[in-house]
Design an enzyme around this catalytic site. Structure first.
Site: not given
Length: 340
Positions: A38, A86, A209, A271-272
């Site tokens: 964020c 936000k 991984h 934002d993502h």
């Protein structure tokens, strides 16, 4: 997840407001966040600077509170400016434990932070206001458009920041609960096409991984999940995206009702994204497609319609795009306007 704004991802859920913007504007097929979490992501978007320059590595360090953003500069140059919802580009709101653990990740043990991802159905079949805080902020933006913006003689810039489709907090997980509950109502879940939902393939834990294993462990995803559980998590996430789309629709309708739609440029981005059980993870904090690929749609007067742009762009490009000819600053990236 930006992949939901174009085919084949958009077959998973009905997003009418996104589709409206696609018909009357442009969708960027390859838009990415500069940091899939964020505060660092928003710091890049508001400043036009890459993460290694903002030094916002996690949610506890963002821009300085007095940093001059593109919105500040637009206001300085005569725009009426308003923000709702936000912002989260100076620092996030997380627990002291989270803050300490964010800087102790090199220790030789694993820190379980999140509750096990789960779904929860709420309300009744006709309930569409699930995320009440976001709806209240959307109402504020709609009222501002109808009561104030419609009377302006100078241009305006309105920012509405939504928390959806972010998963909800999960208090059942104890003191350090994260946000691992995917919550929606039947109203939005009925917008999802279950048959189009793909179940991601997982590597065995022994083949992962170490970084992926660490992420999976701290997100409480190393246990067993049935295909039905994974499909439901993805479906509920898509339903939460549908609710977000409904809020976008309220803004578009308010502009249409006031006669401002044909005079206003609208940008929709995030934002993502959300991994939604891809790579045996949910949430973000990964440069895999699910959490790093973000939506970016633009429509407005003088801009081409029904256009798909394959160029790779990122959130730092928002800064020069918003400022246009207002700014003489040296910017790391360039305005997106020439592509529109």
């Amino acid at each position: 997840d930006g992949r939901l704004t174009f085919s084949p991802g958009n077959q998973s859920v009905d997003l009418p407001s996104i589709n409206f913007m696609k018909r009357h504007g442009t969708v960027f097929l390859n838009a990415y966040t500069n940091s899939p979490i964020c505060c660092p992501s928003r710091a890049a978007m508001w400043s036009g600077l890459f993460t290694h320059l903002t030094e916002s590595w996690n949610n506890f360090k963002g821009l300085d509170p007095d940093y001059v953003t593109w919105m500040d500069l637009m206001e300085k140059h005569g725009y009426h400016a308003q923000k709702f919802g936000k912002l989260d580009f100076t620092s996030g709101h997380h627990s002291v434990s989270n803050r300490v653990e964010a800087w102790t990740r090199d220790v030789n043990f694993l820190l379980r932070q999140e509750g096990r991802p789960m779904v929860k159905l709420t309300g009744h079949r006709k309930q569409f206001r699930v995320m009440e805080t976001d709806w209240r902020n959307t109402d504020k933006a709609v009222n501002w458009i109808k009561e104030e913006a419609v009377n302006f003689t100078q241009p305006f810039i309105l920012y509405l920041g939504l928390n959806l489709p972010h998963p909800y907090p999960s208090p059942y997980a104890g003191e350090n609960f994260g946000s691992s509950t995917f919550l929606t109502s039947l109203y939005w879940l009925e917008k999802v096409n279950y048959e189009a939902i793909k179940i991601p393939k997982w590597s065995s834990l022994s083949e992962m991984h170490p970084v992926d294993y660490y992420s999976s462990y701290t997100k409480n995803c190393t246990g067993e999940f049935t295909k039905e559980e994974v499909r439901n998590i993805r479906a509920f996430y898509y339903a939460m995206c549908a609710e977000t789309d409904g809020m976008l629709g309220e803004i578009i309708s308010a502009l249409q009702d006031t006669g401002l739609l044909g005079k206003t440029i609208i940008i929709f981005t995030a934002d993502h994204g959300e991994l939604a059980m891809e790579h045996r993870q949910f949430y973000k904090m990964s440069m895999y497609e699910g959490s790093s690929h973000v939506p970016l749609l633009v429509m407005g007067p003088g801009l081409r319609e029904q256009q798909q742009i394959p160029n790779v762009v990122s959130l730092v490009d928002i800064y020069p795009t918003m400022l246009g000819e207002l700014s003489n600053f040296r910017l790391q990236f360039f305005s997106l306007l020439p592509l529109l």
